[in-house]
Every structure is written in C-alpha cells, then in structure tokens.
Write an enzyme that holds these catalytic residues in place. Structure first.
Site, PDB file in Angstrom:
ATOM      1  N   GLY A 137      28.427  87.500  13.030  1.00 35.79           N
ATOM      2  CA  GLY A 137      29.178  85.968  12.834  1.00 35.79           C
ATOM      3  C   GLY A 137      30.437  86.251  12.696  1.00 35.79           C
ATOM      4  O   GLY A 137      31.074  85.278  13.130  1.00 35.79           O
TER       5      GLY A 137
ATOM      6  N   ASP B 252      27.805  80.223   2.363  1.00 35.40           N
ATOM      7  CA  ASP B 252      26.876  79.044   2.380  1.00 35.40           C
ATOM      8  C   ASP B 252      26.428  79.057   0.887  1.00 35.40           C
ATOM      9  O   ASP B 252      26.886  78.581   0.161  1.00 35.40           O
ATOM     10  CB  ASP B 252      25.688  79.196   3.354  1.00 35.40           C
ATOM     11  CG  ASP B 252      24.625  78.196   3.474  1.00 35.40           C
ATOM     12  OD1 ASP B 252      24.860  77.334   2.810  1.00 35.40           O
ATOM     13  OD2 ASP B 252      23.722  78.452   3.771  1.00 35.40           O
TER      14      ASP B 252
ATOM     15  N   LYS C 273      30.571  76.339   2.593  1.00 35.24           N
ATOM     16  CA  LYS C 273      29.912  75.128   2.328  1.00 35.24           C
ATOM     17  C   LYS C 273      29.906  74.940   0.712  1.00 35.24           C
ATOM     18  O   LYS C 273      28.899  75.457   0.069  1.00 35.24           O
ATOM     19  CB  LYS C 273      28.500  75.423   2.823  1.00 35.24           C
ATOM     20  CG  LYS C 273      28.424  74.990   4.258  1.00 35.24           C
ATOM     21  CD  LYS C 273      26.833  75.134   4.373  1.00 35.24           C
ATOM     22  CE  LYS C 273      26.609  75.098   6.084  1.00 35.24           C
ATOM     23  NZ  LYS C 273      25.221  75.588   6.516  1.00 35.24           N
TER      24      LYS C 273
ATOM     25  N   PHE D 267      24.633  71.916   9.280  1.00 36.19           N
ATOM     26  CA  PHE D 267      24.540  73.424  10.261  1.00 36.19           C
ATOM     27  C   PHE D 267      25.421  73.280  11.061  1.00 36.19           C
ATOM     28  O   PHE D 267      25.494  72.250  12.047  1.00 36.19           O
ATOM     29  CB  PHE D 267      23.053  73.218  10.672  1.00 36.19           C
ATOM     30  CG  PHE D 267      22.672  74.889  11.121  1.00 36.19           C
ATOM     31  CD1 PHE D 267      22.358  75.675   9.969  1.00 36.19           C
ATOM     32  CD2 PHE D 267      22.942  75.253  12.153  1.00 36.19           C
ATOM     33  CE1 PHE D 267      22.207  77.155  10.527  1.00 36.19           C
ATOM     34  CE2 PHE D 267      22.745  76.614  12.650  1.00 36.19           C
ATOM     35  CZ  PHE D 267      22.452  77.442  11.782  1.00 36.19           C
ATOM     36  N   VAL D 268      26.172  74.268  11.281  1.00 32.13           N
ATOM     37  CA  VAL D 268      27.431  74.381  12.139  1.00 32.13           C
ATOM     38  C   VAL D 268      26.999  75.602  13.058  1.00 32.13           C
ATOM     39  O   VAL D 268      26.788  76.641  12.596  1.00 32.13           O
ATOM     40  CB  VAL D 268      28.768  74.390  11.436  1.00 32.13           C
ATOM     41  CG1 VAL D 268      29.027  73.020  10.703  1.00 32.13           C
ATOM     42  CG2 VAL D 268      28.830  75.587  10.536  1.00 32.13           C
TER      43      VAL D 268
ATOM     44  N   ASP E   1      25.725  81.139  14.774  1.00 31.59           N
ATOM     45  CA  ASP E   1      25.004  80.851  15.785  1.00 31.59           C
ATOM     46  C   ASP E   1      23.766  79.943  15.261  1.00 31.59           C
ATOM     47  O   ASP E   1      23.379  79.822  14.070  1.00 31.59           O
ATOM     48  CB  ASP E   1      24.141  82.287  16.177  1.00 31.59           C
ATOM     49  CG  ASP E   1      23.554  82.751  15.229  1.00 31.59           C
ATOM     50  OD1 ASP E   1      23.944  83.058  13.932  1.00 31.59           O
ATOM     51  OD2 ASP E   1      22.193  83.175  15.150  1.00 31.59           O
TER      52      ASP E   1
HETATM   53  P1  IMP Z   1      24.753  82.746   2.525  1.00 30.51           P
HETATM   54  O1  IMP Z   1      24.325  84.302   2.088  1.00 30.51           O
HETATM   55  O2  IMP Z   1      23.779  81.909   2.184  1.00 30.51           O
HETATM   56  O3  IMP Z   1      25.895  82.653   2.189  1.00 30.51           O
HETATM   57  O4  IMP Z   1      24.752  82.731   4.293  1.00 30.51           O
HETATM   58  C1  IMP Z   1      25.595  83.403   5.055  1.00 30.51           C
HETATM   59  C2  IMP Z   1      24.962  83.622   6.231  1.00 30.51           C
HETATM   60  O5  IMP Z   1      24.184  82.311   6.598  1.00 30.51           O
HETATM   61  C3  IMP Z   1      26.230  83.518   7.312  1.00 30.51           C
HETATM   62  O6  IMP Z   1      26.708  84.849   7.580  1.00 30.51           O
HETATM   63  C4  IMP Z   1      25.665  82.739   8.646  1.00 30.51           C
HETATM   64  O7  IMP Z   1      24.839  83.879   9.395  1.00 30.51           O
HETATM   65  C5  IMP Z   1      24.160  82.053   7.923  1.00 30.51           C
HETATM   66  N1  IMP Z   1      24.512  80.655   8.012  1.00 30.51           N
HETATM   67  C6  IMP Z   1      24.745  79.739   6.787  1.00 30.51           C
HETATM   68  N2  IMP Z   1      25.081  78.391   7.135  1.00 30.51           N
HETATM   69  C7  IMP Z   1      25.148  78.633   8.589  1.00 30.51           C
HETATM   70  C8  IMP Z   1      25.461  77.429   9.273  1.00 30.51           C
HETATM   71  O8  IMP Z   1      25.745  76.160   9.194  1.00 30.51           O
HETATM   72  N3  IMP Z   1      25.393  77.894  10.864  1.00 30.51           N
HETATM   73  C9  IMP Z   1      25.168  78.977  11.197  1.00 30.51           C
HETATM   74  N4  IMP Z   1      24.825  80.145  10.306  1.00 30.51           N
HETATM   75  C10 IMP Z   1      24.686  79.880   8.989  1.00 30.51           C
HETATM   76 MG    MG Z   2      24.314  84.343  11.184  1.00 28.54          MG
END
Ligand code: IMP
Ligand code: MG
Length: 173
Positions: free
Chosen positions: A38, A97, A126, A147-148, A154
């Site tokens: 990403g 996220d 987020k 969701f972006v 992706d």
């Molecule tokens: P976290 O561990 O919950 O912070 O999630 C991080 C990972 O989730 C990111 O590196 C993304 O790959 C994926 N992710 C979280 N939200 C989104 C979104 O809105 N669009 C696409 N990928 C996301």
């Molecule tokens: Mg991802």
C-alpha cells in the site's frame, strides 16, 4: 466512486510532509521503511520531497480482508530490512485505520532491529477507528470512516493505480 482528494491535493500535502521531515531529520542517518504494497506510491513521491540524504527499504504486512476492514490474521515480514543500528527510521504506510498494522510493525522493528528512533507516516488517518494507544507521528489527511482506494490503496488488489483517493461505494463493488 467519489473523489476525496485529487492528485494535486495529495501532491501538495506530500511536498509539505517531505519538507517537514527534511527539517526534522537534517544531519541524521534516516531510513524510510515502506509497508508493502500500500505504501509504494506514497514512498515514491515522498522520498523525492525529502530534501536530505536517506535510504529506503520495505517490509511486508498482510491482513487478509476486503471492504469490511475487520482486522485478523496479521502477517508481518521484516526480511527486506537492512541493518538499522544507529539509524533513525520513518515507517511509511498508506493508511492508519485501527492502527494495528503500524503498531505491530513498529514494535517488531524496534524489538528486532533496535534503530535509534522510529516514527510513523501515513497519507490517511481514519481518526474514529483507532484501536491502539499510538497515533501516527506524521499524516497527510484525517478522514472519516469510509473505504477508500487509489494512490496505493486497494480493494482486493485493485485500484492502487488511481492517482487520486476515492471513496469506494457499494455500487462500485
Ligand atoms: P489497520 O491495521 O487497521 O490500521 O489497517 C491498515 C491496513 O488496512 C492498511 O495498510 C490497508 O492495507 C488496509 N485498509 C484500512 N482501511 C482501508 C481503506 O479504506 N482502503 C483500503 N485499505 C484499507
Ligand atoms: Mg492493503
């Protein structure tokens, strides 16, 4: 799809972040560590906006999920990392996220590689979904819980190539 940030808005913000990082890390041995896949677009643009010498490397994190963004099965790999002893690290991801991915990677890199310092950079944060104590040290934009995709982000492997950040709506699935 609805555009949230245009390519021009992203470019302006990335330039600001690069300049700020350049001021903070001037005369320090900086390694920029991107989280595959990403972060690749952000890393490519950000390093060209950081006006001081630095090195780059990549780690991997996969969490196996689609639009629901429910965290589970986080798999990390630090195999691609060079020696970080004596170096300052900026860990770069596309989005914060829940924060679980970056928190886990930051913890593992510090534990296994013992850099002098480690800070985190994301394009998007987020703010309402955080599930860990830490927050990103640098971020491009705070966004609502949608969701972006685009600019590296992706949905099931697609849309990373979009030059803008767009909100993926149910009708797009
Ligand atoms: P976290 O561990 O919950 O912070 O999630 C991080 C990972 O989730 C990111 O590196 C993304 O790959 C994926 N992710 C979280 N939200 C989104 C979104 O809105 N669009 C696409 N990928 C996301
Ligand atoms: Mg991802």
């Amino acid at each position: 799809m609805q555009t949230l940030y245009s390519a021009e808005q992203i470019a302006d913000r990335v330039r600001e972040l690069g300049a700020e990082i350049g001021r903070v890390y001037a005369d320090r041995p900086l390694t920029v560590v991107g989280v595959l896949h990403g972060s690749v677009v952000l890393v490519a643009d950000l390093i060209r906006a950081i006006p001081i010498p630095h090195q780059i490397a990549f780690v991997r994190a996969s969490s196996y999920r689609g639009a629901t963004t429910q965290g589970e099965n986080l798999e990390l790999s630090l195999d691609g990392l060079p020696d970080l002893a004596g170096r300052d690290v900026l860990l770069i991801d596309d989005i914060f996220d829940t924060g679980r991915t970056l928190a886990a990677l930051a913890h593992e890199i510090q534990r296994q590689r013992q850099p002098v310092s480690l800070k985190t950079v994301v394009l998007l944060w987020k703010v309402d979904r955080r599930e860990v104590p830490a927050v990103p040290d640098y971020y491009g934009f705070q966004i609502p819980d949608a969701f972006v995709v685009g600019y590296g982000l992706d949905y099931d492997g697609n849309y990373r190539h979009l030059p803008e950040i767009a909100i993926l709506e149910a009708a797009d699935l």
